[in-house]
Write a protein that holds these residues in place. Structure first.
Motif, PDB file in Angstrom:
ATOM      1  N   VAL A  56       0.780  -1.235  -0.178  1.00 41.38           N
ATOM      2  CA  VAL A  56       0.271   0.013  -0.356  1.00 41.38           C
ATOM      3  C   VAL A  56       1.151   1.233  -0.105  1.00 41.38           C
ATOM      4  O   VAL A  56       1.719   1.428   1.454  1.00 41.38           O
ATOM      5  CB  VAL A  56      -0.269   0.166   1.456  1.00 41.38           C
ATOM      6  N   LEU A  57       0.308   1.610  -0.858  1.00 45.89           N
ATOM      7  CA  LEU A  57       1.610   3.446  -0.831  1.00 45.89           C
ATOM      8  C   LEU A  57      -0.006   4.666  -0.796  1.00 45.89           C
ATOM      9  O   LEU A  57      -0.793   4.350  -0.584  1.00 45.89           O
ATOM     10  CB  LEU A  57       1.500   3.756  -2.079  1.00 45.89           C
ATOM     11  N   PHE A  58       0.648   5.023   0.878  1.00 46.66           N
ATOM     12  CA  PHE A  58      -0.519   5.820   1.274  1.00 46.66           C
ATOM     13  C   PHE A  58      -0.334   7.593   1.627  1.00 46.66           C
ATOM     14  O   PHE A  58       0.883   7.908   1.973  1.00 46.66           O
ATOM     15  CB  PHE A  58      -0.789   5.484   2.669  1.00 46.66           C
ATOM     16  N   ASP A  59      -1.202   8.276   1.040  1.00 46.51           N
ATOM     17  CA  ASP A  59      -1.162   9.374   0.756  1.00 46.51           C
ATOM     18  C   ASP A  59      -2.319  10.343   1.360  1.00 46.51           C
ATOM     19  O   ASP A  59      -3.279  10.312   2.048  1.00 46.51           O
ATOM     20  CB  ASP A  59      -1.799   9.548  -0.333  1.00 46.51           C
ATOM     21  N   ASP A  60      -1.640  10.751   2.690  1.00 40.55           N
ATOM     22  CA  ASP A  60      -2.289  11.373   3.826  1.00 40.55           C
ATOM     23  C   ASP A  60      -1.590  12.572   4.239  1.00 40.55           C
ATOM     24  O   ASP A  60      -1.058  13.757   5.132  1.00 40.55           O
ATOM     25  CB  ASP A  60      -1.926  10.957   4.683  1.00 40.55           C
ATOM     26  N   ARG A  61      -0.994  13.423   2.430  1.00 42.72           N
ATOM     27  CA  ARG A  61      -0.010  14.929   2.864  1.00 42.72           C
ATOM     28  C   ARG A  61      -1.268  16.135   3.031  1.00 42.72           C
ATOM     29  O   ARG A  61      -2.487  15.441   2.565  1.00 42.72           O
ATOM     30  CB  ARG A  61      -0.215  15.005   1.881  1.00 42.72           C
ATOM     31  N   PRO A  62      -1.144  17.079   3.446  1.00 45.65           N
ATOM     32  CA  PRO A  62      -2.127  17.564   3.278  1.00 45.65           C
ATOM     33  C   PRO A  62      -2.684  19.135   1.949  1.00 45.65           C
ATOM     34  O   PRO A  62      -2.428  20.033   2.628  1.00 45.65           O
ATOM     35  CB  PRO A  62      -1.341  18.786   4.825  1.00 45.65           C
ATOM     36  N   GLU A  63      -3.004  17.400   1.092  1.00 45.44           N
ATOM     37  CA  GLU A  63      -2.582  18.925   0.059  1.00 45.44           C
ATOM     38  C   GLU A  63      -4.435  18.941  -0.368  1.00 45.44           C
ATOM     39  O   GLU A  63      -5.101  17.998   0.042  1.00 45.44           O
ATOM     40  CB  GLU A  63      -1.878  18.030  -1.382  1.00 45.44           C
ATOM     41  N   ARG A  64      -4.461  19.813  -1.151  1.00 47.44           N
ATOM     42  CA  ARG A  64      -5.752  19.357  -1.632  1.00 47.44           C
ATOM     43  C   ARG A  64      -6.374  17.889  -2.714  1.00 47.44           C
ATOM     44  O   ARG A  64      -4.787  17.423  -3.273  1.00 47.44           O
ATOM     45  CB  ARG A  64      -5.612  20.445  -2.927  1.00 47.44           C
ATOM     46  N   ALA A  65      -8.122  17.691  -2.952  1.00 42.79           N
ATOM     47  CA  ALA A  65      -7.405  16.093  -3.319  1.00 42.79           C
ATOM     48  C   ALA A  65      -7.491  16.420  -3.901  1.00 42.79           C
ATOM     49  O   ALA A  65      -6.885  15.517  -5.367  1.00 42.79           O
ATOM     50  CB  ALA A  65      -9.535  16.490  -3.234  1.00 42.79           C
ATOM     51  N   GLY A  66      -7.437  17.759  -5.402  1.00 44.59           N
ATOM     52  CA  GLY A  66      -7.258  17.275  -7.043  1.00 44.59           C
ATOM     53  C   GLY A  66      -5.840  17.405  -7.098  1.00 44.59           C
ATOM     54  O   GLY A  66      -5.088  16.417  -8.040  1.00 44.59           O
ATOM     55  N   VAL A  67      -5.070  17.689  -6.307  1.00 45.76           N
ATOM     56  CA  VAL A  67      -3.742  17.653  -6.484  1.00 45.76           C
ATOM     57  C   VAL A  67      -3.174  15.521  -5.823  1.00 45.76           C
ATOM     58  O   VAL A  67      -2.874  14.949  -6.688  1.00 45.76           O
ATOM     59  CB  VAL A  67      -2.614  18.191  -5.270  1.00 45.76           C
ATOM     60  N   LYS A  68      -3.548  15.338  -4.517  1.00 44.76           N
ATOM     61  CA  LYS A  68      -3.581  13.855  -4.643  1.00 44.76           C
ATOM     62  C   LYS A  68      -4.160  13.217  -6.172  1.00 44.76           C
ATOM     63  O   LYS A  68      -3.554  12.273  -6.371  1.00 44.76           O
ATOM     64  CB  LYS A  68      -4.607  13.451  -2.818  1.00 44.76           C
TER      65      LYS A  68
END
Length: 472
Positions: free
Chosen positions: A410-422
């Motif tokens: 699993v690659l987990f993206d929990d960055r404080p970025e906007r949904a569009g960026v993620k």
């Protein structure tokens, strides 16, 4: 890749390892009882490429899987070769590559039978000739030409020398004389192991230097320089022809030339050509052979269909080396009768870095990579859309731990970025499945998206593992 140490001694970084592995086996294996043997390694190779291109597709430093088989008989080598051929076919099939195993030239490594595994791609460096109606496929460097030419019934006309100012190329000549390229003879002077050889092909065909070398049993085949042509034939390149040439020049011709009538060729004189030239009457040929590149539309050599072209990226290669290296390096074994015999070898390679690049070339869209599940760096891309939302944050972390326990990568993206960026980054990275933890996190519902098809579905977390196992 050559270099010198502090004492100015010459060294070379490993480009391939036939010699090294053969030496290791020679020093360790003494009896037929230890054979057959197949040794492989995965490691970095170094080659001083003239034109590195497309990132890791062709680079000076790359990862390669190379293997070397040692057998006591030709039959043993045939089996080892077929086993590796089958293994490579399975590997590239599991990578979901559109590829062809094509007949190829062994080049500097030597040997006899050899196949390249070519991934079809417009950015490939090699041209593949394949039949539109059968499994035939070969690199155009070695694809045989099997055309049934017919003798013309046209009456022989008288040889005549004509003025052809500034007509050094076939295109210029055909325009000036208003003839088709197939009515002309293209004459190229080569230096083959320091001897002059004049090679003749029809004007609409191209000389294949590899075939020339193979026919003559020579490896050093080089096009003569203008200075060499002037010294040997007394004329400029562009006006070379086979009529009245010195006896010291060997003349060989492609099979198509034998069937030509009243053709045009150079007169070995600037701005002059002969017309109504006929093989046999006006010049002698020592042998007719297949000396040209195959062309699209030619009959397939196996008799089924016609030839089409495609560009390919070479990702694997298998060779039957025979005794080329074992004989030179003394790799011997004692047979059942206690007699010394030479080991019979094969070698096999996969460009690991290049295979990854080839997969990306074939599996991509306007948004990024679309990894096949079998080779994706991770199975799943887990994205928490809003990490400031407590329900989303907690569910994302719970799912990350749960999915790892279920043996998913699993690659987990929990960055404080906007949904569009993620989401944009997720499409760019191209993992097979994206799991988005969003507004319905409090209800235990996530959004699952297949990267390849774009299909999306809402799944309750209680059904998530079952759903993912089915999708993957």
């Amino acid at each position: 890749m050559r270099l010198k140490d502090r004492h100015e001694r010459d060294f070379v970084l490993g480009a391939t390892h036939e010699e090294v592995i053969t030496t290791l086996v020679r020093d360790d294996v003494k009896s037929y009882k230890k054979l057959p043997m197949n040794l492989y390694q995965i490691q970095t190779k170094y080659r001083d490429e003239r034109r590195p291109r497309f990132g890791v597709l062709r680079s000076r430093e790359f990862i390669m899987k190379d293997a070397y088989s040692f057998d006591t008989s030709q039959e043993g080598l045939d089996k080892s070769y077929q086993d590796m051929y089958n293994a490579y076919t399975n590997i590239f099939s599991r990578c979901e590559l559109d590829f062809r195993a094509v007949e190829a030239d062994s080049g500097a490594i030597g040997g006899t039978d050899t196949h390249e595994f070519m991934v079809l791609s417009d950015i490939g460096e090699d041209t593949i000739a394949y039949s539109d109606q059968s499994n035939f496929a070969a690199n155009i460097e070695i694809a045989p030409v099997r055309v049934n030419y017919e003798h013309s019934q046209e009456a022989l006309l008288e040889l005549e020398k004509v003025d052809t100012p500034n007509t050094r190329t076939i295109d210029e000549l055909t325009t000036f004389l208003s003839v088709e390229a197939k009515q002309t003879i293209k004459s190229l002077l080569f230096i083959v192991n320091e001897e002059p050889v004049l090679v003749l092909v029809r004007g609409d065909h191209e000389v294949n230097e590899i075939k020339v070398g193979n026919v003559l049993g020579k490896t050093a085949v080089e096009l003569a320089t203008p200075e060499q042509a002037a010294s040997i034939l007394g004329c400029e390149t562009g006006y070379i022809g086979p009529v009245d040439i010195p006896d010291s020049v060997t003349v060989i011709a492609d099979q198509a030339v034998e069937f030509m009538r009243n053709t045009v060729c150079g007169a070995n004189e600037k701005d002059k050509h002969f017309i109504n030239v006929n093989p046999g009457r006006d010049f002698a040929v020592s042998r007719y052979e297949d000396l040209r590149f195959i062309q699209e539309g030619d009959p397939s050599p196996d008799g089924n269909g016609t030839i089409q072209f495609a560009m390919g990226i070479e990702v694997g290669h298998v060779f039957k080396l025979g005794t080329k290296y074992s004989e030179a390096l003394g790799a011997m074994y004692l047979d059942e009768n206690g007699k010394n015999q030479t080991m019979i070898m094969g070698c096999y390679g996969i460009g690991v870095s290049r295979t990854v690049a080839a997969i990306v070339e074939q599996h991509q869209d306007e948004n990024g990579i679309v990894w096949p599940a079998s080779v994706a760096p991770f199975d799943l891309h887990l994205v928490t859309i809003n990490v400031k939302d407590e329900a989303q944050k907690n569910l994302g972390e719970e799912l990350y731990e749960q999915l790892k326990k279920e043996r998913f990568d699993v690659l987990f993206d929990d960055r404080p970025e906007r949904a569009g960026v993620k989401f944009k980054d997720s499409d760019l990275l191209g993992l097979p499945v994206r799991i988005a933890v969003g507004k319905k996190a409090a209800e235990g519902i996530v959004e699952v998206k297949m990267r390849k098809t774009g299909e999306m579905m809402e799944v309750h977390v209680s059904e998530l593992v079952k759903t993912l196992s089915t999708l993957l």
